[in-house]
Design a protein around this motif. Structure first.
Motif, PDB file in Angstrom:
ATOM      1  N   GLU A 253      21.334   8.317 -12.587  1.00  0.00           N
ATOM      2  CA  GLU A 253      21.190   7.125 -13.435  1.00  0.00           C
ATOM      3  C   GLU A 253      19.743   6.944 -13.884  1.00  0.00           C
ATOM      4  OE1 GLU A 253      22.867   3.999 -11.102  1.00  0.00           O
ATOM      5  OE2 GLU A 253      24.905   4.718 -11.408  1.00  0.00           O
ATOM      6  N   ILE A 254      18.796   7.394 -13.051  1.00  0.00           N
ATOM      7  CA  ILE A 254      17.393   7.489 -13.467  1.00  0.00           C
ATOM      8  C   ILE A 254      16.889   8.874 -13.060  1.00  0.00           C
ATOM      9  CG2 ILE A 254      16.990   4.998 -13.296  1.00  0.00           C
ATOM     10  CD1 ILE A 254      15.416   5.512 -10.701  1.00  0.00           C
ATOM     11  N   ALA A 255      15.757   9.295 -13.648  1.00  0.00           N
ATOM     12  CA  ALA A 255      15.280  10.664 -13.426  1.00  0.00           C
ATOM     13  C   ALA A 255      14.482  10.817 -12.145  1.00  0.00           C
ATOM     14  CB  ALA A 255      14.434  11.113 -14.619  1.00  0.00           C
ATOM     15  N   GLY A 256      13.823   9.730 -11.702  1.00  0.00           N
ATOM     16  CA  GLY A 256      13.003   9.859 -10.509  1.00  0.00           C
ATOM     17  C   GLY A 256      12.386   8.547 -10.105  1.00  0.00           C
ATOM     18  N   ALA A 257      11.880   8.510  -8.862  1.00  0.00           N
ATOM     19  CA  ALA A 257      11.200   7.321  -8.347  1.00  0.00           C
ATOM     20  C   ALA A 257      10.016   7.757  -7.505  1.00  0.00           C
ATOM     21  CB  ALA A 257      12.151   6.465  -7.507  1.00  0.00           C
ATOM     22  N   ALA A 258       8.910   7.032  -7.646  1.00  0.00           N
ATOM     23  CA  ALA A 258       7.695   7.278  -6.861  1.00  0.00           C
ATOM     24  C   ALA A 258       7.290   5.957  -6.228  1.00  0.00           C
ATOM     25  CB  ALA A 258       6.590   7.833  -7.749  1.00  0.00           C
ATOM     26  N   LEU A 259       7.284   5.909  -4.906  1.00  0.00           N
ATOM     27  CA  LEU A 259       7.153   4.645  -4.184  1.00  0.00           C
ATOM     28  C   LEU A 259       6.010   4.699  -3.185  1.00  0.00           C
ATOM     29  CD1 LEU A 259      10.938   4.434  -3.188  1.00  0.00           C
ATOM     30  CD2 LEU A 259       9.896   3.485  -5.260  1.00  0.00           C
ATOM     31  N   ASP A 260       5.176   3.669  -3.199  1.00  0.00           N
ATOM     32  CA  ASP A 260       4.159   3.516  -2.157  1.00  0.00           C
ATOM     33  C   ASP A 260       4.561   2.414  -1.180  1.00  0.00           C
ATOM     34  OD1 ASP A 260       1.530   4.174  -1.018  1.00  0.00           O
ATOM     35  OD2 ASP A 260       0.998   2.133  -1.602  1.00  0.00           O
ATOM     36  N   VAL A 261       5.577   1.640  -1.535  1.00  0.00           N
ATOM     37  CA  VAL A 261       6.028   0.518  -0.708  1.00  0.00           C
ATOM     38  C   VAL A 261       7.541   0.579  -0.578  1.00  0.00           C
ATOM     39  CG1 VAL A 261       4.099  -1.039  -1.189  1.00  0.00           C
ATOM     40  CG2 VAL A 261       6.009  -0.942  -2.786  1.00  0.00           C
ATOM     41  N   LEU A 262       8.044   0.177   0.591  1.00  0.00           N
ATOM     42  CA  LEU A 262       9.475   0.250   0.855  1.00  0.00           C
ATOM     43  C   LEU A 262       9.936  -1.007   1.574  1.00  0.00           C
ATOM     44  CD1 LEU A 262       8.443   3.570   1.844  1.00  0.00           C
ATOM     45  CD2 LEU A 262      10.661   3.608   0.725  1.00  0.00           C
ATOM     46  N   GLU A 263      11.257  -1.246   1.528  1.00  0.00           N
ATOM     47  CA  GLU A 263      11.807  -2.405   2.237  1.00  0.00           C
ATOM     48  C   GLU A 263      11.522  -2.313   3.725  1.00  0.00           C
ATOM     49  OE1 GLU A 263      15.593  -4.412   0.926  1.00  0.00           O
ATOM     50  OE2 GLU A 263      16.003  -2.335   0.351  1.00  0.00           O
ATOM     51  N   GLN A 264      11.707  -1.139   4.297  1.00  0.00           N
ATOM     52  CA  GLN A 264      11.433  -0.920   5.716  1.00  0.00           C
ATOM     53  C   GLN A 264      10.273   0.057   5.837  1.00  0.00           C
ATOM     54  OE1 GLN A 264      13.025  -2.673   8.063  1.00  0.00           O
ATOM     55  NE2 GLN A 264      14.270  -3.640   6.475  1.00  0.00           N
ATOM     56  N   GLU A 265       9.214  -0.366   6.503  1.00  0.00           N
ATOM     57  CA  GLU A 265       8.064   0.517   6.701  1.00  0.00           C
ATOM     58  C   GLU A 265       7.729   0.588   8.190  1.00  0.00           C
ATOM     59  OE1 GLU A 265       4.797  -0.781   4.260  1.00  0.00           O
ATOM     60  OE2 GLU A 265       5.929  -0.563   2.402  1.00  0.00           O
ATOM     61  N   PRO A 266       7.396   1.784   8.711  1.00  0.00           N
ATOM     62  CA  PRO A 266       7.411   3.056   7.985  1.00  0.00           C
ATOM     63  C   PRO A 266       8.831   3.496   7.642  1.00  0.00           C
ATOM     64  CG  PRO A 266       6.969   3.407  10.321  1.00  0.00           C
ATOM     65  CD  PRO A 266       6.949   1.932  10.101  1.00  0.00           C
ATOM     66  N   ILE A 267       8.958   4.394   6.684  1.00  0.00           N
ATOM     67  CA  ILE A 267      10.264   4.879   6.250  1.00  0.00           C
ATOM     68  C   ILE A 267      10.944   5.636   7.392  1.00  0.00           C
ATOM     69  CG2 ILE A 267       9.338   7.063   5.331  1.00  0.00           C
ATOM     70  CD1 ILE A 267      11.383   6.730   3.006  1.00  0.00           C
ATOM     71  N   ALA A 268      12.259   5.484   7.488  1.00  0.00           N
ATOM     72  CA  ALA A 268      13.013   6.202   8.523  1.00  0.00           C
ATOM     73  C   ALA A 268      12.937   7.710   8.268  1.00  0.00           C
ATOM     74  CB  ALA A 268      14.470   5.753   8.500  1.00  0.00           C
ATOM     75  N   PRO A 269      12.718   8.500   9.323  1.00  0.00           N
ATOM     76  CA  PRO A 269      12.573   9.950   9.140  1.00  0.00           C
ATOM     77  C   PRO A 269      13.783  10.608   8.485  1.00  0.00           C
ATOM     78  CG  PRO A 269      11.987   9.311  11.395  1.00  0.00           C
ATOM     79  CD  PRO A 269      12.561   8.095  10.730  1.00  0.00           C
ATOM     80  N   ASP A 270      14.957   9.967   8.610  1.00  0.00           N
ATOM     81  CA  ASP A 270      16.167  10.559   8.023  1.00  0.00           C
ATOM     82  C   ASP A 270      16.520   9.949   6.663  1.00  0.00           C
ATOM     83  OD1 ASP A 270      16.863   8.051   8.920  1.00  0.00           O
ATOM     84  OD2 ASP A 270      18.721   8.680   9.911  1.00  0.00           O
TER      85      ASP A 270
END
Length: 322
Positions: A253-270
């Motif tokens: 639906e979109i080509a890509g995403a680049a994120l420095d911030v997330l809902e849960q930090e740090p991001i889950a390893p999986d």
């Protein structure tokens, strides 16, 4: 000389020399902690005249136990960890530091944009794997004449657009709190929300996290965006519904995403976001440079100095004492 106490609830800084240089001449002593709970915040800050905080939960329950506090200063722009209304009820101004890392965040935003659009991580990996192609990872788009859209039109968004226009990009923006003239002065077309979604080739997020902006990038938003568009977020992770984003990336639906911030930090390893070629994640580091680190500490301490020197505070966010 007056005797004041400043409580530093928590911080990730190497030291507090900047703050001490500014506040000790006014008679301040320091109480420092790495508070993780509201109870720890209440205990550390109970008798403090001023509070400096980075991530600790400065909740209503904690604020109710403050006996002398005249100001709460957040190291940073967002104030999600401070209960603004509870502070207001106690007539305590809450102050942020919105201007310490504008250029760094703008630089990082453009870096993420270039990396996701030019597919830099994938190309680097292919070269490391011994694959040398002069037109790799097709298709890669050029930026000239493409449309960059900003969700929010504060200082960072303006700095991002200033940089993007050097690439020959057209600019549109959405911010219900800013008038058309302010957009026009920077050569930016003000548009409504659906137009921002449907016309942006690169959409970069510069919104605070509020009830209104939480999950504003949701399933419907991704369906409205171009299938060739890219999303960049260096503001607040909660503005994006993570599951909806993962599905949008999987479904094209979109080509890509680049994120420095997330809902849960740090991001889950999986997290699937770490496995997808059309996703880049950095570690909430857009704000950081060695000079911005020092500015953040200095500007936060200067707000306390202003208050205790009888000067007006610069950046009150909860309306107290304005």
């Amino acid at each position: 000389m007056s005797n004041y106490l400043v409580a530093v609830t928590d911080s990730g800084f190497p030291d507090l020399e900047q703050e001490k240089r500014i506040l000790k001449p006014l008679g301040f002593t320091f109480a420092t902690g790495q508070c993780k709970t509201a109870e720890e915040v209440a205990e550390l800050c109970r008798d403090a005249d001023a509070v400096l905080t980075q991530w600790a939960p400065v909740t209503a329950e904690a604020i109710e136990k403050f006996t002398k506090c005249k100001v709460i200063v957040r190291y940073g722009i967002g104030v999600d960890n401070v209960d603004l209304e509870a502070a207001k009820r106690r007539d305590i101004p809450v102050v942020n530091v919105p201007d310490y890392a504008v250029q760094e965040v703008a630089d990082h935003t453009l870096s993420l944009m270039l990396a996701i659009v030019r597919k830099i991580p994938q190309v680097v990996q292919r070269v490391r794997d011994g694959i040398w192609e002069i037109s790799p990872c097709r298709p890669i788009i050029g930026l000239q004449e493409k449309t960059i859209g900003v969700a929010g039109f504060g200082n960072i968004a303006k700095a991002v657009l200033h940089r993007a226009q050097a690439f020959g990009m057209k600019a549109i923006g959405y911010d219900p709190f800013v008038n058309e003239e302010a957009f026009a002065r920077l050569g930016v077309e003000k548009v409504d929300w659906d137009t921002l979604l449907s016309r942006s080739d690169i959409l970069t997020v510069h919104m605070p996290l509020t009830k209104e902006t939480k999950h504003v990038f949701n399933e419907n938003a991704f369906k409205t965006m171009k299938s060739t568009s890219f999303l960049v977020n260096t503001s607040r992770g909660g503005t994006i519904d993570t599951e909806a984003l993962i599905n949008a990336l999987r479904n094209g639906e979109i080509a890509g995403a680049a994120l420095d911030v997330l809902e849960q930090e740090p991001i889950a390893p999986d997290s699937p976001l770490l496995k997808m070629d059309n996703s880049i994640v950095t570690s909430h580091c857009a704000w950081y440079s060695e000079s911005s680190l020092l500015r953040l500490q200095e500007y936060a301490a200067l707000e306390i100095k202003r208050l205790f020197s009888g000067e007006p505070l610069l950046h009150v966010v909860n309306g107290v004492g304005k």
